[in-house]
Design an enzyme around this catalytic site. Structure first.
Site, PDB file in Angstrom:
ATOM      1  N   GLU A 257       8.237  18.839 -25.724  1.00  0.00           N
ATOM      2  CA  GLU A 257       7.668  19.137 -24.270  1.00  0.00           C
ATOM      3  C   GLU A 257       8.463  20.554 -23.610  1.00  0.00           C
ATOM      4  OE1 GLU A 257       4.950  17.793 -23.283  1.00  0.00           O
ATOM      5  OE2 GLU A 257       5.285  15.516 -24.314  1.00  0.00           O
TER       6      GLU A 257
ATOM      7  N   HIS B 214      -1.537  19.286 -26.839  1.00  0.00           N
ATOM      8  CA  HIS B 214      -1.754  17.644 -26.717  1.00  0.00           C
ATOM      9  C   HIS B 214      -3.179  17.524 -27.019  1.00  0.00           C
ATOM     10  CE1 HIS B 214       1.709  17.599 -24.480  1.00  0.00           C
ATOM     11  NE2 HIS B 214       1.653  16.399 -24.258  1.00  0.00           N
TER      12      HIS B 214
ATOM     13  N   ASN C 248      -1.480  20.742 -21.210  1.00  0.00           N
ATOM     14  CA  ASN C 248      -1.936  20.328 -22.332  1.00  0.00           C
ATOM     15  C   ASN C 248      -1.790  21.043 -23.665  1.00  0.00           C
ATOM     16  OD1 ASN C 248      -2.770  17.469 -21.706  1.00  0.00           O
ATOM     17  ND2 ASN C 248      -4.677  18.232 -20.541  1.00  0.00           N
TER      18      ASN C 248
ATOM     19  N   HIS D 211      -2.647  14.577 -29.250  1.00  0.00           N
ATOM     20  CA  HIS D 211      -3.183  13.100 -28.799  1.00  0.00           C
ATOM     21  C   HIS D 211      -4.024  12.490 -30.090  1.00  0.00           C
ATOM     22  CE1 HIS D 211      -2.728  13.664 -24.443  1.00  0.00           C
ATOM     23  NE2 HIS D 211      -1.790  12.984 -24.792  1.00  0.00           N
TER      24      HIS D 211
ATOM     25  N   LYS E 231       2.336  11.868 -10.952  1.00  0.00           N
ATOM     26  CA  LYS E 231       1.016  10.893 -11.490  1.00  0.00           C
ATOM     27  C   LYS E 231       2.090   9.644 -12.160  1.00  0.00           C
ATOM     28  CE  LYS E 231      -1.132  13.817 -14.680  1.00  0.00           C
ATOM     29  NZ  LYS E 231      -2.014  13.777 -15.962  1.00  0.00           N
TER      30      LYS E 231
ATOM     31  N   ARG F   8      -3.992  22.705 -14.252  1.00  0.00           N
ATOM     32  CA  ARG F   8      -2.896  21.970 -14.830  1.00  0.00           C
ATOM     33  C   ARG F   8      -2.992  21.704 -16.281  1.00  0.00           C
ATOM     34  NH1 ARG F   8      -0.415  15.961 -12.823  1.00  0.00           N
ATOM     35  NH2 ARG F   8       0.145  16.863 -10.791  1.00  0.00           N
TER      36      ARG F   8
ATOM     37  N   GLU G  38      -5.188  18.111 -10.301  1.00  0.00           N
ATOM     38  CA  GLU G  38      -5.988  18.281 -11.516  1.00  0.00           C
ATOM     39  C   GLU G  38      -7.352  18.712 -11.467  1.00  0.00           C
ATOM     40  OE1 GLU G  38      -5.223  14.412 -13.834  1.00  0.00           O
ATOM     41  OE2 GLU G  38      -4.051  15.872 -15.163  1.00  0.00           O
TER      42      GLU G  38
ATOM     43  N   ARG H 200       0.951  -1.113  -0.075  1.00  0.00           N
ATOM     44  CA  ARG H 200      -0.089   0.162  -0.079  1.00  0.00           C
ATOM     45  C   ARG H 200       0.741   1.297   0.069  1.00  0.00           C
ATOM     46  NH1 ARG H 200      -2.316  -3.003   3.689  1.00  0.00           N
ATOM     47  NH2 ARG H 200      -4.208  -4.222   2.724  1.00  0.00           N
TER      48      ARG H 200
ATOM     49  N   LYS I 103       6.767  23.077 -15.147  1.00  0.00           N
ATOM     50  CA  LYS I 103       5.685  21.817 -14.904  1.00  0.00           C
ATOM     51  C   LYS I 103       5.343  22.199 -13.206  1.00  0.00           C
ATOM     52  CE  LYS I 103       3.899  17.464 -15.198  1.00  0.00           C
ATOM     53  NZ  LYS I 103       3.930  16.060 -15.641  1.00  0.00           N
TER      54      LYS I 103
ATOM     55  N   HIS J 117       4.624  10.531 -29.800  1.00  0.00           N
ATOM     56  CA  HIS J 117       3.936  11.488 -28.778  1.00  0.00           C
ATOM     57  C   HIS J 117       4.619  12.721 -29.239  1.00  0.00           C
ATOM     58  CE1 HIS J 117       1.903  13.411 -25.491  1.00  0.00           C
ATOM     59  NE2 HIS J 117       2.882  13.852 -24.987  1.00  0.00           N
TER      60      HIS J 117
HETATM   61  N1  NAD Z   1       3.358  10.808 -15.477  1.00  0.00           N
HETATM   62  C1  NAD Z   1       3.549  11.779 -16.336  1.00  0.00           C
HETATM   63  O1  NAD Z   1       2.849  13.039 -15.537  1.00  0.00           O
HETATM   64  C2  NAD Z   1       3.887  11.580 -17.367  1.00  0.00           C
HETATM   65  C3  NAD Z   1       4.204  12.876 -18.343  1.00  0.00           C
HETATM   66  C4  NAD Z   1       4.796  12.481 -19.801  1.00  0.00           C
HETATM   67  C5  NAD Z   1       5.075  11.354 -20.019  1.00  0.00           C
HETATM   68  N2  NAD Z   1       4.737  10.150 -19.199  1.00  0.00           N
HETATM   69  C6  NAD Z   1       4.963   8.829 -19.826  1.00  0.00           C
HETATM   70  O2  NAD Z   1       6.451   8.798 -20.334  1.00  0.00           O
HETATM   71  C7  NAD Z   1       6.650   7.651 -20.885  1.00  0.00           C
HETATM   72  C8  NAD Z   1       7.564   8.274 -22.152  1.00  0.00           C
HETATM   73  O3  NAD Z   1       8.875   8.569 -21.520  1.00  0.00           O
HETATM   74  P1  NAD Z   1      10.175   8.437 -22.383  1.00  0.00           P
HETATM   75  O4  NAD Z   1      10.156   9.181 -23.728  1.00  0.00           O
HETATM   76  O5  NAD Z   1      11.246   8.755 -21.288  1.00  0.00           O
HETATM   77  O6  NAD Z   1      10.227   6.720 -22.834  1.00  0.00           O
HETATM   78  P2  NAD Z   1      10.959   5.666 -22.274  1.00  0.00           P
HETATM   79  O7  NAD Z   1      11.184   5.489 -20.818  1.00  0.00           O
HETATM   80  O8  NAD Z   1      10.617   4.509 -23.135  1.00  0.00           O
HETATM   81  O9  NAD Z   1      12.601   6.121 -22.614  1.00  0.00           O
HETATM   82  C9  NAD Z   1      12.804   6.186 -24.116  1.00  0.00           C
HETATM   83  C10 NAD Z   1      13.815   5.179 -24.447  1.00  0.00           C
HETATM   84  O10 NAD Z   1      15.095   5.522 -24.093  1.00  0.00           O
HETATM   85  C11 NAD Z   1      15.596   4.569 -23.159  1.00  0.00           C
HETATM   86  N3  NAD Z   1      16.450   5.248 -22.285  1.00  0.00           N
HETATM   87  C12 NAD Z   1      15.937   6.055 -21.334  1.00  0.00           C
HETATM   88  N4  NAD Z   1      17.177   6.777 -20.679  1.00  0.00           N
HETATM   89  C13 NAD Z   1      18.063   6.226 -21.470  1.00  0.00           C
HETATM   90  C14 NAD Z   1      19.443   6.846 -21.294  1.00  0.00           C
HETATM   91  N5  NAD Z   1      20.048   7.652 -20.338  1.00  0.00           N
HETATM   92  N6  NAD Z   1      20.331   6.161 -22.176  1.00  0.00           N
HETATM   93  C15 NAD Z   1      19.987   5.522 -23.089  1.00  0.00           C
HETATM   94  N7  NAD Z   1      18.822   5.064 -23.349  1.00  0.00           N
HETATM   95  C16 NAD Z   1      17.810   5.403 -22.241  1.00  0.00           C
HETATM   96  C17 NAD Z   1      14.604   3.627 -22.790  1.00  0.00           C
HETATM   97  O11 NAD Z   1      14.878   2.287 -22.678  1.00  0.00           O
HETATM   98  C18 NAD Z   1      13.685   3.622 -23.904  1.00  0.00           C
HETATM   99  O12 NAD Z   1      14.122   2.946 -25.123  1.00  0.00           O
HETATM  100  C19 NAD Z   1       5.580   7.487 -21.718  1.00  0.00           C
HETATM  101  O13 NAD Z   1       4.882   6.275 -21.194  1.00  0.00           O
HETATM  102  C20 NAD Z   1       4.451   8.440 -21.104  1.00  0.00           C
HETATM  103  O14 NAD Z   1       3.046   8.020 -20.890  1.00  0.00           O
HETATM  104  C21 NAD Z   1       4.305  10.196 -18.170  1.00  0.00           C
HETATM  105 ZN    ZN Z   2       3.172  15.231 -23.542  1.00  0.00          ZN
END
Ligand code: NAD
Ligand code: ZN
Length: 358
Positions: free
Chosen positions: A176, A237, A234, A241, A134, A230, A226, A112, A216, A253
């Site tokens: 972003e 977006h 978007n 999206h 989030k 917030r 939210e 939990r 942010k 994205h």
């Molecule tokens: N929680 C939130 O508020 C929020 C906001 C924006 C995005 N997200 C989420 O984030 C995700 C996208 O994030 P992302 O673009 O980082 O994707 P990701 O975590 O898949 O990373 C992208 C790629 O880079 C690799 N990688 C990461 N760091 C590395 C490094 N230092 N060296 C080499 N390779 C590396 C990963 O293995 C992957 O192949 C989505 O799932 C999205 O929904 C969440």
């Molecule tokens: Zn985004």
């Protein structure tokens, strides 16, 4: 090192993550910690674990968006149970946005809720995913449909890890960063304009990341659950999206957000909210950063359909986030359907004189 304290937990932007994270763990008095990582950054995670010390082991998982599922969460939770992780054990999650979302969610659910530190290694994770509490995973029905709000005890942005980040993932984050620049305006946007002509390796990343994530963090600080404000995050977006979805997720994205930023600017321009010169500044910055501006398919109706199922479409009216000025972004603005259609047609083409025709 740059430290931000806009949220109830510290955010540290530093090239010295192993040392700084180890100091944090020691000073916070956690007897035991366990490092969870995306397999792609396992060497970095091991260096962090070594710096933290003896009572730490590393559990590595193959991630990626396709593995951002409840099944992976189950594997993480079972691994934690096998390691006899207790309520007081600190979880340290290392990786990109998939890792911080998924490990954060595991931290919210294991017993939990156990204390969690996010160590962001991708640009998206540093300026977006790891900030704001989030966490979650995808369901077959859609992205990020299962999750929880979970504040970490600290966030580290591992500036040095950017050196190994694939260019594609870097571009995802730049979209972003531009979005945050438009929201914040002033020096934040102007600095990006100045840097845009230089190769990314030369950017002062610690400052760029701190300035971007501060946008942010400040928005989130005003609206942790939210309820409204917030929504400015978007920007780009609603279109973005819909473009992602209508392309069957072939458009990434970040690319969709870049095109979405152009679309939001166009819609603002055509509904008399934004100036031509500022729209042009946004387009130029996106173009200099080699972010896409054109939708690579011809399905205006599919985008429109995807947009009207978007959660922002209440009572049948489409609501948008639009810039009034660089540094002044409004949300909840309704727009007439013909203008939206005109924008969707326009983003099929290269920006030119027609961009500014009302
Ligand atoms: N929680 C939130 O508020 C929020 C906001 C924006 C995005 N997200 C989420 O984030 C995700 C996208 O994030 P992302 O673009 O980082 O994707 P990701 O975590 O898949 O990373 C992208 C790629 O880079 C690799 N990688 C990461 N760091 C590395 C490094 N230092 N060296 C080499 N390779 C590396 C990963 O293995 C992957 O192949 C989505 O799932 C999205 O929904 C969440
Ligand atoms: Zn985004």
């Amino acid at each position: 090192m740059t430290r931000l304290d806009d949220l109830p937990y510290p955010i540290l932007v530093t090239p010295e993550v192993p040392t700084e994270a180890a100091n944090f763990v020691r000073e916070s008095g956690y007897a035991r910690s366990i490092v969870l990582c995306d397999a792609k950054v396992a060497p970095r995670a091991r260096a962090i674990a070594r710096a933290i010390g003896k009572q730490t082991s590393v559990l590595s998982f193959s991630l990626g968006e396709r593995r951002k599922t409840l099944r992976t969460v189950e594997r993480v939770l079972e691994a934690l149970a096998e390691q006899k992780v207790e309520r007081t054990t600190l979880l340290v999650g290392v990786g990109g946005g998939v890792a911080t979302d998924l490990f954060g969610f595991a931290g919210a659910t294991y017993m939990r809720g156990v204390p969690f530190v996010a160590i962001a290694t991708s640009l998206v994770a540093m300026v977006d995913a790891a900030i704001g509490g989030k966490t979650g995973v995808d369901l077959r029905a859609g992205k990020n449909l299962a999750g929880a709000f979970k504040d970490p005890v600290a966030v580290f942005c591992d500036v040095a890890a950017l050196a190994t980040l694939p260019p594609r993932a870097m571009r995802e984050g730049l979209a972003e960063v531009v979005k945050h620049g438009i929201i914040e305006g002033d020096e934040t946007f102007a600095e990006l304009e100045e840097l845009a002509a230089q190769p990314l390796q030369k950017w002062p990343w610690e400052k760029v990341i701190a300035d971007s994530l501060r946008v942010k963090a400040m928005v989130v600080a005003d609206d942790r659950l939210e309820r409204g404000a917030r929504e400015v995050l978007n920007l780009g977006h609603t279109f973005g999206h819909a473009i992602e979805r209508a392309s069957g997720y072939r458009v990434s994205h970040g690319s969709a957000v870049a095109i979405g930023l152009r679309a939001a600017g166009l819609l603002a321009l055509r509904t008399g909210r934004f100036s031509e010169s500022e729209h042009l500044r946004v387009l130029s910055l996106l173009a200099l950063l080699r972010l896409p501006l054109i939708v690579p398919f011809d399905r205006v109706d599919a985008v429109l359909r995807a947009m009207s199922v978007d959660k922002k479409a209440r009572d049948g009216k489409l609501r948008f986030v639009m810039p009034r000025k660089i540094g002044d972004v409004e949300y909840g603005v309704t727009a007439p359907l013909p203008s939206v259609r005109a924008v969707l047609k326009r983003i099929r083409e290269t920006p030119g004189a027609a961009e500014f025709r009302r």
